[in-house]
Motif scaffolding. Structure first.
Motif, PDB file in Angstrom:
ATOM      1  N   PRO A 152      -9.783  -5.493   6.919  1.00  0.00           N
ATOM      2  CA  PRO A 152     -10.673  -5.126   5.819  1.00  0.00           C
ATOM      3  C   PRO A 152     -10.363  -5.928   4.559  1.00  0.00           C
ATOM      4  O   PRO A 152      -9.206  -6.203   4.249  1.00  0.00           O
ATOM      5  CB  PRO A 152     -10.373  -3.643   5.608  1.00  0.00           C
ATOM      6  CG  PRO A 152      -8.964  -3.463   6.088  1.00  0.00           C
ATOM      7  CD  PRO A 152      -8.811  -4.432   7.226  1.00  0.00           C
ATOM      8  N   SER A 153     -11.402  -6.322   3.851  1.00  0.00           N
ATOM      9  CA  SER A 153     -11.231  -6.990   2.567  1.00  0.00           C
ATOM     10  C   SER A 153     -11.012  -5.941   1.474  1.00  0.00           C
ATOM     11  O   SER A 153     -11.163  -4.733   1.708  1.00  0.00           O
ATOM     12  CB  SER A 153     -12.477  -7.805   2.237  1.00  0.00           C
ATOM     13  OG  SER A 153     -13.549  -6.936   1.900  1.00  0.00           O
ATOM     14  N   PHE A 154     -10.711  -6.404   0.267  1.00  0.00           N
ATOM     15  CA  PHE A 154     -10.526  -5.478  -0.846  1.00  0.00           C
ATOM     16  C   PHE A 154     -11.807  -4.680  -1.111  1.00  0.00           C
ATOM     17  O   PHE A 154     -11.754  -3.555  -1.618  1.00  0.00           O
ATOM     18  CB  PHE A 154     -10.086  -6.222  -2.107  1.00  0.00           C
ATOM     19  CG  PHE A 154     -11.115  -7.117  -2.734  1.00  0.00           C
ATOM     20  CD1 PHE A 154     -12.038  -6.623  -3.645  1.00  0.00           C
ATOM     21  CD2 PHE A 154     -11.163  -8.464  -2.420  1.00  0.00           C
ATOM     22  CE1 PHE A 154     -12.987  -7.447  -4.225  1.00  0.00           C
ATOM     23  CE2 PHE A 154     -12.109  -9.300  -3.003  1.00  0.00           C
ATOM     24  CZ  PHE A 154     -13.029  -8.790  -3.905  1.00  0.00           C
ATOM     25  N   LEU A 155     -12.975  -5.240  -0.750  1.00  0.00           N
ATOM     26  CA  LEU A 155     -14.230  -4.531  -0.976  1.00  0.00           C
ATOM     27  C   LEU A 155     -14.312  -3.241  -0.168  1.00  0.00           C
ATOM     28  O   LEU A 155     -14.895  -2.249  -0.624  1.00  0.00           O
ATOM     29  CB  LEU A 155     -15.406  -5.438  -0.617  1.00  0.00           C
ATOM     30  CG  LEU A 155     -15.691  -6.518  -1.641  1.00  0.00           C
ATOM     31  CD1 LEU A 155     -16.118  -7.805  -0.977  1.00  0.00           C
ATOM     32  CD2 LEU A 155     -16.749  -6.048  -2.614  1.00  0.00           C
ATOM     33  N   PHE A 207       0.820  -1.196   0.000  1.00  0.00           N
ATOM     34  CA  PHE A 207       0.000   0.000   0.000  1.00  0.00           C
ATOM     35  C   PHE A 207       0.861   1.257   0.000  1.00  0.00           C
ATOM     36  O   PHE A 207       1.973   1.272   0.549  1.00  0.00           O
ATOM     37  CB  PHE A 207      -0.905   0.043   1.236  1.00  0.00           C
ATOM     38  CG  PHE A 207      -2.136  -0.803   1.132  1.00  0.00           C
ATOM     39  CD1 PHE A 207      -3.094  -0.537   0.162  1.00  0.00           C
ATOM     40  CD2 PHE A 207      -2.353  -1.845   2.017  1.00  0.00           C
ATOM     41  CE1 PHE A 207      -4.248  -1.308   0.077  1.00  0.00           C
ATOM     42  CE2 PHE A 207      -3.494  -2.614   1.940  1.00  0.00           C
ATOM     43  CZ  PHE A 207      -4.448  -2.349   0.964  1.00  0.00           C
ATOM     44  N   SER A 208       0.314   2.324  -0.586  1.00  0.00           N
ATOM     45  CA  SER A 208       0.885   3.650  -0.419  1.00  0.00           C
ATOM     46  C   SER A 208       0.606   4.124   0.999  1.00  0.00           C
ATOM     47  O   SER A 208      -0.079   3.453   1.784  1.00  0.00           O
ATOM     48  CB  SER A 208       0.246   4.609  -1.419  1.00  0.00           C
ATOM     49  OG  SER A 208      -1.139   4.754  -1.121  1.00  0.00           O
ATOM     50  N   SER A 209       1.115   5.313   1.340  1.00  0.00           N
ATOM     51  CA  SER A 209       0.846   5.857   2.678  1.00  0.00           C
ATOM     52  C   SER A 209      -0.647   6.060   2.882  1.00  0.00           C
ATOM     53  O   SER A 209      -1.162   5.855   3.998  1.00  0.00           O
ATOM     54  CB  SER A 209       1.602   7.178   2.868  1.00  0.00           C
ATOM     55  OG  SER A 209       1.245   8.114   1.863  1.00  0.00           O
ATOM     56  N   LEU A 210      -1.369   6.446   1.826  1.00  0.00           N
ATOM     57  CA  LEU A 210      -2.818   6.586   1.929  1.00  0.00           C
ATOM     58  C   LEU A 210      -3.459   5.236   2.228  1.00  0.00           C
ATOM     59  O   LEU A 210      -4.314   5.120   3.114  1.00  0.00           O
ATOM     60  CB  LEU A 210      -3.391   7.148   0.622  1.00  0.00           C
ATOM     61  CG  LEU A 210      -4.926   7.153   0.513  1.00  0.00           C
ATOM     62  CD1 LEU A 210      -5.535   8.047   1.576  1.00  0.00           C
ATOM     63  CD2 LEU A 210      -5.367   7.590  -0.884  1.00  0.00           C
ATOM     64  N   GLY A 211      -3.045   4.201   1.507  1.00  0.00           N
ATOM     65  CA  GLY A 211      -3.596   2.872   1.734  1.00  0.00           C
ATOM     66  C   GLY A 211      -3.339   2.371   3.142  1.00  0.00           C
ATOM     67  O   GLY A 211      -4.215   1.750   3.761  1.00  0.00           O
ATOM     68  N   VAL A 212      -2.141   2.645   3.657  1.00  0.00           N
ATOM     69  CA  VAL A 212      -1.801   2.221   5.021  1.00  0.00           C
ATOM     70  C   VAL A 212      -2.711   2.909   6.036  1.00  0.00           C
ATOM     71  O   VAL A 212      -3.230   2.274   6.971  1.00  0.00           O
ATOM     72  CB  VAL A 212      -0.326   2.523   5.318  1.00  0.00           C
ATOM     73  CG1 VAL A 212      -0.015   2.312   6.802  1.00  0.00           C
ATOM     74  CG2 VAL A 212       0.586   1.641   4.465  1.00  0.00           C
ATOM     75  N   ARG A 213      -2.909   4.225   5.854  1.00  0.00           N
ATOM     76  CA  ARG A 213      -3.764   4.963   6.790  1.00  0.00           C
ATOM     77  C   ARG A 213      -5.204   4.465   6.727  1.00  0.00           C
ATOM     78  O   ARG A 213      -5.849   4.250   7.766  1.00  0.00           O
ATOM     79  CB  ARG A 213      -3.718   6.464   6.456  1.00  0.00           C
ATOM     80  CG  ARG A 213      -4.593   7.301   7.374  1.00  0.00           C
ATOM     81  CD  ARG A 213      -4.565   8.769   7.012  1.00  0.00           C
ATOM     82  NE  ARG A 213      -5.127   9.039   5.704  1.00  0.00           N
ATOM     83  CZ  ARG A 213      -6.427   9.040   5.427  1.00  0.00           C
ATOM     84  NH1 ARG A 213      -7.314   8.757   6.381  1.00  0.00           N
ATOM     85  NH2 ARG A 213      -6.865   9.338   4.220  1.00  0.00           N
ATOM     86  N   LEU A 218     -10.054   1.388   8.601  1.00  0.00           N
ATOM     87  CA  LEU A 218     -11.061   0.376   8.294  1.00  0.00           C
ATOM     88  C   LEU A 218     -10.995  -0.791   9.272  1.00  0.00           C
ATOM     89  O   LEU A 218     -12.020  -1.326   9.690  1.00  0.00           O
ATOM     90  CB  LEU A 218     -10.863  -0.134   6.865  1.00  0.00           C
ATOM     91  CG  LEU A 218     -11.269   0.822   5.744  1.00  0.00           C
ATOM     92  CD1 LEU A 218     -10.774   0.311   4.401  1.00  0.00           C
ATOM     93  CD2 LEU A 218     -12.786   1.012   5.708  1.00  0.00           C
ATOM     94  N   ARG A 219      -9.789  -1.165   9.642  1.00  0.00           N
ATOM     95  CA  ARG A 219      -9.632  -2.252  10.603  1.00  0.00           C
ATOM     96  C   ARG A 219     -10.287  -1.892  11.939  1.00  0.00           C
ATOM     97  O   ARG A 219     -10.953  -2.719  12.561  1.00  0.00           O
ATOM     98  CB  ARG A 219      -8.146  -2.563  10.802  1.00  0.00           C
ATOM     99  CG  ARG A 219      -7.863  -3.751  11.719  1.00  0.00           C
ATOM    100  CD  ARG A 219      -6.368  -3.955  11.876  1.00  0.00           C
ATOM    101  NE  ARG A 219      -5.755  -4.421  10.651  1.00  0.00           N
ATOM    102  CZ  ARG A 219      -5.612  -5.703  10.306  1.00  0.00           C
ATOM    103  NH1 ARG A 219      -6.062  -6.653  11.110  1.00  0.00           N
ATOM    104  NH2 ARG A 219      -5.037  -6.033   9.172  1.00  0.00           N
ATOM    105  N   GLU A 220     -10.118  -0.655  12.363  1.00  0.00           N
ATOM    106  CA  GLU A 220     -10.735  -0.211  13.614  1.00  0.00           C
ATOM    107  C   GLU A 220     -12.260  -0.184  13.488  1.00  0.00           C
ATOM    108  O   GLU A 220     -12.985  -0.595  14.402  1.00  0.00           O
ATOM    109  CB  GLU A 220     -10.222   1.186  13.980  1.00  0.00           C
ATOM    110  CG  GLU A 220     -10.794   1.729  15.283  1.00  0.00           C
ATOM    111  CD  GLU A 220     -10.227   3.086  15.642  1.00  0.00           C
ATOM    112  OE1 GLU A 220     -10.667   3.641  16.676  1.00  0.00           O
ATOM    113  OE2 GLU A 220      -9.367   3.604  14.896  1.00  0.00           O
TER     114      GLU A 220
END
Length: 381
Positions: A300-303, A281-287, A292-294
């Motif tokens: 989180p799934s790809f959906l 992931f990019s930094s955006l994806g990581v954030r 989403l996990r929280e």
């Protein structure tokens, strides 16, 4: 700071599409969200997709909304039903939504896309992959998920690279499953592969095993409903010693969610499926992944990322073009948005009737039998 708004309702009805002026004079800018939240829809898929949509709406509103107005997400449950999806589009149009977002099931998405096109209502489809999302080319509909013909060919490459040439598919009647089978057959045949169809209306799960042995299949793909008969087929194959070396695959992604492991335990591991995530992931994806996990209290799934990216794109489109329906082509042709999984831009692609992101990252993954909560990347395209 603009406070986020989200409304969830199940009622559907029919209403006239408001004028452009009516849609821009409200206190908020409304987005209609189509998601499967009840059976026979894939409920976990709908929940993850909605989580991504909601997170993006909150972030947009925390940053001032759209031209000073908050985004309001109005949610409708399609339950994977085409008629219900069509009625929901009519109702949402009557409520003055500026655009539609979401949907996972191709049959429901196709019905929603046809109605959105007829009404002149922008629809960014998050997850449905059926190539023919509309009968005729349209400027009102765009899609984030890769077309089925793109993703399933990558899955076919995985099968070939793993040495599988005799492929069986357990299939139920559906335009989506029939399309997938055709894609596999057309791609595999010139490369020495064969596809055997096992009609699950004519075969019990236990009888499938005999057919697999008789036809010397080395791989079985689950092109069937979830959780049943998919789970019963897996159990039957796993318990048949004659099929100890058989690969079970699920290109549509049934093993993605926790319910799969709850149903099948260890039998649910090592079943490759398609998902649409980058290797890193990019930094955006990581954030976004952390948020989403929280929110979901699980990975989180790809959906969920598709949902987030959908609203991110629509927010940018609305900032740039408002809800001016006379500029419909510009809705998609000028998009250039950094999403969680890469830069999102749309184009016209041969054989695909809607504006298409070409292409999201595609992976073939499975659950690690030693660590079922971990996904192994087996192939990427």
């Amino acid at each position: 700071m603009v406070k986020a708004a989200c409304r969830r309702h199940d009622q559907v009805g029919t209403a006239q599409l408001p004028s452009t002026a009516e849609r821009t004079n409200g206190a908020s800018i409304r987005i209609g969200a189509l998601v499967p939240l009840s059976r026979p829809g894939w409920v976990e898929a709908g929940q993850h997709l909605l989580a991504g949509l909601e997170l993006a709406v909150r972030e947009v509103n925390d940053n001032g909304g759209i031209l000073g107005k908050p985004l309001e997400l109005i949610v409708r449950d399609t339950a994977a039903d085409p008629q219900r999806a069509t009625a929901a589009v009519d109702e949402l149009a009557g409520l003055g939504v500026a655009a539609l977002a979401g949907e996972y099931h191709s049959v429901a998405a196709r019905a929603a896309a046809a109605r959105a096109d007829a009404l002149g209502l922008p629809f960014l489809c998050s997850s449905a992959v059926l190539d023919a999302l509309t009968e005729q080319p349209t400027d009102w509909v765009a899609r984030l998920a890769p077309a089925q013909s793109y993703g399933w060919k990558i899955y076919a490459d995985f099968l070939l690279n793993a040495g599988h040439r005799r492929i069986a598919v357990a299939i139920q009647p559906s335009v989506y499953w029939a399309s997938g089978t055709r894609i596999l057959r057309d791609y595999l045949a010139p490369r020495g592969g064969t596809v055997l169809e096992l009609d699950m209306g004519a075969h019990a799960p236990t009888a499938v095993c005999d057919q697999l042995v008789e036809n010397r299949a080395t791989a079985l793909l689950l092109l069937v409903g979830y959780p049943e008969p998919a789970a019963s087929i897996v159990r039957s194959v796993r318990r048949d010693q004659r099929l100890a070396g058989l690969l079970i695959g699920a290109p549509a992604g049934q093993p993605e969610f926790a319910e799969w492991l709850t149903l099948l335990g260890d039998d649910g591991n090592s079943i490759p499926f398609l998902r649409y995530l980058p290797e890193r992931f990019s930094s955006l994806g990581v954030r976004v992944e952390a948020a989403l996990r929280e929110q979901l209290t699980e990975a989180p799934s790809f959906l969920a990322f598709e949902g987030y990216d959908t609203l991110t794109v629509l927010a940018e489109v609305l900032r740039s073009h408002g809800v001016d329906k006379e500029r419909k082509v510009e809705y998609w042709s000028r998009v250039a948005v950094e999403g969680t999984r890469g830069k999102i831009q749309f184009s016209r692609t041969p054989g695909i009737s809607v504006w298409q992101w070409t292409w999201p990252p595609v992976q073939v993954v499975d659950r690690d039998p030693n660590e079922p909560d971990r996904f192994r990347i087996l192939h990427a395209g």
